[in-house]
Scaffold this motif. Structure first.
Motif, PDB file in Angstrom:
ATOM      1  N   ASP A  36     -42.168 -32.457  -0.057  1.00  0.00           N
ATOM      2  CA  ASP A  36     -41.386 -33.690  -0.106  1.00  0.00           C
ATOM      3  C   ASP A  36     -39.904 -33.386  -0.123  1.00  0.00           C
ATOM      4  OD1 ASP A  36     -43.707 -35.149  -0.250  1.00  0.00           O
ATOM      5  OD2 ASP A  36     -43.769 -35.073  -2.443  1.00  0.00           O
ATOM      6  N   GLU A  45     -39.106 -46.521  -4.068  1.00  0.00           N
ATOM      7  CA  GLU A  45     -40.324 -46.021  -3.463  1.00  0.00           C
ATOM      8  C   GLU A  45     -40.597 -44.558  -3.748  1.00  0.00           C
ATOM      9  OE1 GLU A  45     -42.598 -47.847  -2.121  1.00  0.00           O
ATOM     10  OE2 GLU A  45     -41.374 -49.598  -2.461  1.00  0.00           O
ATOM     11  N   SER A  48     -40.175 -40.137   0.389  1.00  0.00           N
ATOM     12  CA  SER A  48     -40.357 -40.810   1.668  1.00  0.00           C
ATOM     13  C   SER A  48     -41.573 -40.285   2.415  1.00  0.00           C
ATOM     14  CB  SER A  48     -39.101 -40.625   2.522  1.00  0.00           C
ATOM     15  OG  SER A  48     -38.873 -39.247   2.743  1.00  0.00           O
ATOM     16  N   THR A  49     -42.163 -39.180   1.968  1.00  0.00           N
ATOM     17  CA  THR A  49     -43.283 -38.588   2.697  1.00  0.00           C
ATOM     18  C   THR A  49     -44.628 -39.088   2.204  1.00  0.00           C
ATOM     19  OG1 THR A  49     -43.390 -36.679   1.234  1.00  0.00           O
ATOM     20  CG2 THR A  49     -41.962 -36.494   3.154  1.00  0.00           C
ATOM     21  N   TYR A  50     -44.690 -39.664   1.034  1.00  0.00           N
ATOM     22  CA  TYR A  50     -45.950 -40.187   0.531  1.00  0.00           C
ATOM     23  C   TYR A  50     -46.038 -41.669   0.873  1.00  0.00           C
ATOM     24  CZ  TYR A  50     -49.603 -41.861  -2.564  1.00  0.00           C
ATOM     25  OH  TYR A  50     -50.735 -42.457  -3.057  1.00  0.00           O
ATOM     26  N   GLU A  51     -47.131 -42.033   1.511  1.00  0.00           N
ATOM     27  CA  GLU A  51     -47.351 -43.426   1.866  1.00  0.00           C
ATOM     28  C   GLU A  51     -48.542 -43.944   1.066  1.00  0.00           C
ATOM     29  OE1 GLU A  51     -45.522 -45.266   3.713  1.00  0.00           O
ATOM     30  OE2 GLU A  51     -44.182 -43.676   4.481  1.00  0.00           O
ATOM     31  N   GLN A 214     -46.588 -39.889  -6.895  1.00  0.00           N
ATOM     32  CA  GLN A 214     -45.181 -40.205  -6.646  1.00  0.00           C
ATOM     33  C   GLN A 214     -44.625 -41.080  -7.760  1.00  0.00           C
ATOM     34  OE1 GLN A 214     -44.121 -43.590  -4.062  1.00  0.00           O
ATOM     35  NE2 GLN A 214     -43.375 -42.053  -2.644  1.00  0.00           N
ATOM     36  N   THR A 234     -55.818 -45.978  -4.380  1.00  0.00           N
ATOM     37  CA  THR A 234     -54.444 -45.898  -4.852  1.00  0.00           C
ATOM     38  C   THR A 234     -54.245 -46.788  -6.067  1.00  0.00           C
ATOM     39  OG1 THR A 234     -53.616 -45.456  -2.632  1.00  0.00           O
ATOM     40  CG2 THR A 234     -52.023 -46.242  -4.248  1.00  0.00           C
TER      41      THR A 234
END
Length: 528
Positions: A36, A45, A48-51, A214, A234
């Protein structure tokens, strides 16, 4: 190793040739994820790499504790005692982490010490630790920790933790008698089940097989985190405070190499899940890294650890582990160039130092002859038979030094020159090159000759996220990140570069102290 809940003392196979090992507990962490990039603390948020996927469950809490090992359990129980709503998540299917092998805890001024007639002057410990750390560590933190340590043990007893009643200097290795042994001499008996039960009794929402992914930030403050359960669902946990207790980065190649280790030589010996994800989550929101100053618990072994593990009960570890190789002693040590580089008994006073040279050299080798081997194994016929008939791949037995060199791809002329020089110094009775004591200078002259590659049997990292005295994670300017804490081996700030171990159990003492400190500070923060 974990299958027998063997204590750290047991599975390291301490021998008369070795030295006593200090203890420290770890907590579970989530599986390794993608790399990350840092994000601004104001981001809502996080990375930015974890969705995050569709939110299957939203949980509201005051405090989230990530990792339920020694420090995480302490934090969760203290926070629940404070009346806070606590969610405790643990990536594995059980609590305890590497802490299951910890034998006890440091403390000063306990009732157990008083009953044993033990008196300790705290300043002696503080002064020793500060001097050995070259005054780099925070003396105020040491002072606060030591003066709280007695209360920590009394508090643990109130929570149900069981102690054997024995207090000593940890197997003769320390300068003071402050080591308090758990019942059964191991935390898997005396600490973990009782603290887990206490957490549940107090209403902590314990979520096993749940991995933090995250942090959620709002206006530069922690607002919770995203997590995933074992089914891939999630979870969003809303909370104003997050306490990271994930147990460090020993299984994270990138961070281990950043610290200076040669990953090819690392044999991980701890419980699963210590992938540095707690560190990465903190770094993603601007936390200051302490990785390059962190310390560790590691020993040198011959081979990759399989024999070391399955033959531990028959003392194969005396040969493959620290007893024969780790503290050096009578052997000759050379590096990948075949050159001697150190006084081989350098770790005799601090067992934890034995692996430090591995961060300087690409590879380390121990060279010795039959006479040194027999002396090191105290003439044990079973062990000698094992070495002769079932050696590790990283051990070579040969009639000549040249054959040893060829086996490991080391320059034969350089290795022979190192052996010749070492033998010359042995004959003179004085090590003019590195100052090794005369009594430890034993010539390598009795065939067959042996050469063993020293790998690092790595149990844990200690420290990684920089924190202030209240266990608050700090940013690049050393200002606290509101609501974010790192405890135990994620955020240990007592040491720099080496675990001093002259006072047994301080690392585990810090696990409990930092967990309680974070929980209490978070409670005040929530009320502000």
């Amino acid at each position: 190793m974990g299958k027998k809940n063997m204590s750290r003392r047991g599975f390291l196979g301490l021998t008369a040739a070795g030295a006593a090992l200090g203890v420290a507990g770890l907590a579970g962490c989530s599986p390794a994820g993608s790399e990350d990039k840092p994000v601004a603390k104001g981001s809502d948020e996080g990375s930015s790499t974890y969705e995050p996927g569709e939110i299957a469950e939203t949980i509201d809490a005051d405090i989230v504790v990530v990792g339920l090992g020694m420090s995480g359990l302490a934090a969760a129980v203290q926070a629940a005692n404070n009346g806070d709503r606590v969610v405790g998540i643990e990536a594995t299917n059980t609590t305890g982490g590497n802490g299951i092998g910890v034998e006890g805890i440091f403390a000063v001024g306990t009732q157990l010490q008083k009953e044993a007639g033990i008196e300790v002057t705290p300043v002696e410990i503080i002064q020793t630790e500060m001097e050995e750390a070259q005054m780099v560590t925070n003396g105020a933190l040491w002072n606060r920790f030591i003066n709280a340590s007695g209360d920590n043990v009394e508090w643990l007893i109130e929570q149900g933790v069981k102690f054997s009643g024995m207090v000593d200097d940890y197997l003769g290795s320390g300068i003071v008698s402050c080591f308090h042994w758990f019942e059964g001499d191991v935390a898997s008996v005396g600490y973990v089940p009782h603290m887990t039960a206490r957490a549940e009794e107090l209403g902590v929402d314990v979520r096993l097989e749940t991995s933090a992914k995250q942090l959620i930030m709002s206006d530069g403050k922690v607002a919770g985190l995203f997590a995933e359960d074992s089914d891939g669902n999630t979870l969003r946990i809303n909370a104003k405070a997050v306490i990271l207790a994930t147990g460090g980065f020993a299984q994270n190649q990138e961070l281990m190499e950043e610290r200076g280790w040669n990953w090819d030589n690392i044999v991980y010996g701890g419980t699963p899940g210590h992938n540095g994800d707690g560190l990465k989550m903190a770094f993603d929101v601007g936390a200051r890294s302490f990785v390059n100053n962190s310390t560790f618990n590691s020993t040198n072994i011959c081979g990759r650890g399989d024999t070391f593990a399955w033959k531990a009960d028959t003392f194969t570890s005396v040969f493959c582990g620290a007893g024969m190789f780790g503290t050096g002693g009578a052997q000759l040590w050379v590096n990948e160039d075949g050159e001697r580089f150190i006084c081989e008994d350098f770790a005799k006073d601090n067992f934890e130092m034995q692996c430090v040279p591995a961060m300087t050299h690409r590879a380390m080798y121990s060279v010795f002859d039959r006479a040194i081997l027999e002396a090191g194994l105290a003439g044990d016929p079973d062990m000698l038979e094992f070495v002769d008939t079932d050696p590790e791949d990283d051990l070579c037995k040969a009639d000549t030094v040249a054959e040893l060199a060829a086996y490991f791809g080391v320059d034969a002329a350089a290795l022979q020159a190192s052996v010749d020089r070492y033998n010359e110094l042995c004959e003179k009775g004085a090590d003019a090159d590195f100052g090794k004591p005369a009594e430890a200078m034993v010539p390598i002259s009795t065939p067959p000759f042996y050469m063993a590659k020293l790998n690092q049997y790595f149990l844990m990292s200690v420290g990684g996220i920089e924190c202030d005295i209240n266990a608050q994670v700090v940013d690049q300017n050393k200002e606290p990140i509101a609501g974010l804490y790192a405890v135990g081996t994620d955020g240990c700030m007592l040491y720099r570069n080496i675990y001093t171990i002259n006072v047994g159990g301080t690392c585990n003492g810090n696990n409990v102290n930092s967990g309680r400190t974070a929980a209490n500070h978070a409670h005040e923060y929530l009320a502000s």
